[in-house]
Design an enzyme around this catalytic site. Structure first.
Site, PDB file in Angstrom:
ATOM      1  N   LYS A 155       0.841  -1.198   0.000  1.00  0.00           N
ATOM      2  CA  LYS A 155       0.000   0.000   0.000  1.00  0.00           C
ATOM      3  C   LYS A 155       0.877   1.249   0.000  1.00  0.00           C
ATOM      4  CE  LYS A 155      -3.955   1.938   2.609  1.00  0.00           C
ATOM      5  NZ  LYS A 155      -4.765   1.787   3.831  1.00  0.00           N
ATOM      6  N   SER A 166      -9.741  -0.391   7.152  1.00  0.00           N
ATOM      7  CA  SER A 166      -9.200  -0.246   5.789  1.00  0.00           C
ATOM      8  C   SER A 166      -8.510  -1.486   5.232  1.00  0.00           C
ATOM      9  CB  SER A 166      -8.233   0.934   5.727  1.00  0.00           C
ATOM     10  OG  SER A 166      -8.941   2.151   5.826  1.00  0.00           O
ATOM     11  N   SER A 206      -9.741   2.099   3.008  1.00  0.00           N
ATOM     12  CA  SER A 206      -8.897   2.840   2.101  1.00  0.00           C
ATOM     13  C   SER A 206      -7.975   1.956   1.254  1.00  0.00           C
ATOM     14  CB  SER A 206      -8.021   3.824   2.881  1.00  0.00           C
ATOM     15  OG  SER A 206      -7.158   3.137   3.766  1.00  0.00           O
TER      16      SER A 206
END
Lengths: 502, 109
Positions: A79, A178, A154
């Site tokens: 990420k 997330s 997210s």
């Protein structure tokens, strides 16, 4: 080897160990897959083909030299909120466009030490603020199950990457869900470890008391193998827990729930949860009962207020953490149009207007409000008290049961654009995942099937007391085995084929 | 798009002027259009989160952190650090191995 990208990380590791395939071949297969499908999915913000192949060759050399790490040579996506030396890190924000960090996050250091080639950086809501990945300054990621729908957020880039077979594994971060919510809406496995279990050093902070990095995978065992690589004490993070963690992979292979006490959280279900989400959850609970688990309903009365407390605590911490984006030492610098010799403050304000998106502005202003003189006690102070009550609810619940369960998210994946300008509707996606972050306890989301009404994936969440992460893997592996038997294979076998138009 | 109006019944009604003041404190320039857009949204959010004030009694202690926080020390020994050029590599402007920044004092100072 028919299709290396369809194999689990555990199967890839076994093939690498057996000498059936090289890490260069495995990594190249995933890079090819990324090239073929990522124009549609947009899971990646940056792909580092040359770097990944170099690291793969190095992993092959290490293996030839007699080394045998559990995931040595298995590639991974990271990420874009974890800093990576020599690879851009944007956090999905324009304000960090093109920034190349001079150091690695501790998680990334662990991945490199384990010999895992880094395929690239995955898309995310700007600074991890969102539940759909639509708040990325670089455009949304699409859910491989239906390209018109969101992949969760997210960490939608990480969940979509493993769902679309672009990477066998990915790293996510979970501040209010997330990792887990994207797992639920894409039919993949996501784990938020105990707060402090995985180092936050080099994780660009959203809310320091809530953030936690963790594994994104297609199977429970794969998540466990990755968890073992990234967990552990780190002197660079003062909140890192100094304990000897048991092997999560070993726990995932125990897979036994006989006599396990399971609490179904009364407040996380029922009204507000989509019919198909509830049906699949009830089925999963029945499977556990059938396997000898002892299931009771448990009430956590203050969970009802978790969302409100979270949307005061998170913006407060975020408004402080994001003050470092001041246009002075890194990132964007924009000069105001109408000022001849602007001051540093004027430059900072102009830069933040240009460089930050709507949701980030909303939350910074909200946090500034909650911390401002005259409102601090009524908002931030009260939210901290609610946080205490939520931790007490967990403590009381875990006196009665070994694990808690709920649906991971109240709905299946919604359409891109549907909730983009209705912040409160967007916030509700995290209603079931937020309590774990507030209390610091670990949580895992496991695919529970497809909702009858829309054919989209649903997830169940398993929560354990702090430090008992291994328990999550033991329960999830057992449930996963029963669900696979019922489905006749993994859920992702039923995902539509992406048109790999080159 | 439809934007709900701020309720006057909640503990605090977020006005457009208030948002402008907070944005200034947070060092974010906001255009008139952005203020028009964000103010009603923030009003709805604040009304919604205000419920925390009715939940916890005075005697409930606050929690700032999920685990007890303690001070952590390391040995006071020299260890490698980043080279100046690495630290400065991402800076918007550099001058003589230093970050170059706009003036920090007011013009009258």
């Amino acid at each position: 080897m028919s299709d290396l990208t369809r194999m689990s990380a555990a199967a890839l590791a076994a093939a690498l160990r057996g000498g059936d395939v090289s890490s260069v071949e495995v990594t190249r297969a995933h890079l090819d897959r990324i090239q073929a499908v990522d124009p549609q999915v947009h899971a990646f913000l940056h792909v580092d083909g040359d770097g990944a192949l170099e690291q793969a060759a190095a992993a092959d050399e290490r293996r030839a030299g007699g080394e045998d790490g559990a995931l040595l040579g298995v590639p991974i996506a990271v990420k874009d909120i974890l800093v990576t030396r020599g690879m851009p890190t944007t956090c999905g924000s324009k304000i960090l466009h093109g920034w190349v960090p001079p150091y690695d996050a501790s998680v990334v250091t662990s991945l490199r030490a384990a010999g895992m080639p880094l395929l690239g950086k995955t898309n995310m809501d700007e600074f991890a603020m969102g539940s759909s990945t639509e708040h990325s300054a670089y455009g949304p990621t699409r859910n491989p199950w239906d390209l018109h729908r969101i992949p969760g957020g997210s960490g939608g880039g990480s969940s979509a990457a493993v769902t679309a077979f672009e990477a066998p594994l990915a790293i996510g971060t979970d501040t209010g869900g997330s990792i887990r919510q994207p797992g639920a809406v894409t039919g993949t496995v996501g784990v938020k470890p105990t707060y402090g279990g995985v180092s936050r050093y080099g994780l660009v902070a959203l809310a320091s008391s809530l953030d936690q990095a963790g594994p994104v995978a297609r199977t429970v065992l794969d998540a466990a193998l990755l968890h073992d690589v990234i967990a552990g004490h780190d002197l660079m993070d003062s909140t890192s827990i100094d304990v000897q963690w048991p092997s999560m992979a070993a726990a995932a292979q125990v897979s036994d729930v006989d006599g396990l006490r399971v609490g179904v959280v009364k407040e996380l279900g029922g009204e507000g949860y989509q019919r198909g989400v509830r049906d699949r959850f009830d089925e999963a609970v029945r499977l556990l009962v059938g396997a000898g688990a002892d299931v009771v309903e448990v009430s956590c009365p203050h969970f009802e207020y978790a969302l409100a407390a979270y949307y005061l605590i998170l913006p407060s911490e975020a408004s402080s953490n994001l003050a470092k984006f001041d246009a002075m030492r890194y990132g964007l610098r924009v000069l105001p149009d109408d000022v001849a010799a602007p001051s540093a403050e004027q430059v900072m304000a102009a830069t933040r207007e240009a460089g930050l998106g709507d949701e980030v502005k909303r939350r910074i202003i909200l946090g500034t409000f909650a911390l401002s003189s005259g409102y601090y006690d009524a908002y931030y102070g009260q939210a901290q008290k609610v946080r205490t009550l939520i931790s007490q609810d967990f403590a009381a619940a875990f006196e009665q049961v070994d694990v808690l369960m709920s649906p991971t998210a109240p709905t299946t994946a919604f359409k891109i654009g549907e909730k983009l300008d209705d912040p409160l509707a967007m916030y509700l996606n995290d209603i079931a995942t937020i309590p774990a972050n507030l209390a610091g306890v670990p949580g895992l989301s496991l695919p529970s099937g497809l909702a009858d009404e829309d054919g989209l994936p649903t997830g169940v969440q398993i929560l354990a007391p702090a430090l008992e992460d291994a328990r999550l893997y033991r329960v999830a592996a057992a449930l996963e085995a029963m669900l696979h038997e019922r489905w006749g294979g993994p859920l992702l076998d039923r995902a539509p084929e992406l048109d790999a138009a080159a | 798009m439809a934007e709900p109006a701020a309720s006057s019944g909640a503990g605090h009604a977020m006005t457009r002027d208030e948002v402008a003041r907070l944005a200034q404190l947070a060092r974010i320039d906001l255009s008139d259009a952005e203020l028009d857009h964000l103010a009603p949204q923030l009003a709805v959010i604040i009304e919604s989160v205000a419920v925390v004030s009715s939940v916890a009694a005075d005697e409930v202690p606050g929690t700032s952190h999920p685990l007890p926080v303690r001070n952590v020390f390391r040995r006071d020994v020299v260890r490698p650090s980043l080279a100046p050029e690495e630290v400065l590599a991402g800076a918007p402007e550099v001058e003589q191995s230093r970050f170059s920044v706009p003036r920090i004092l007011g013009e009258e100072a």
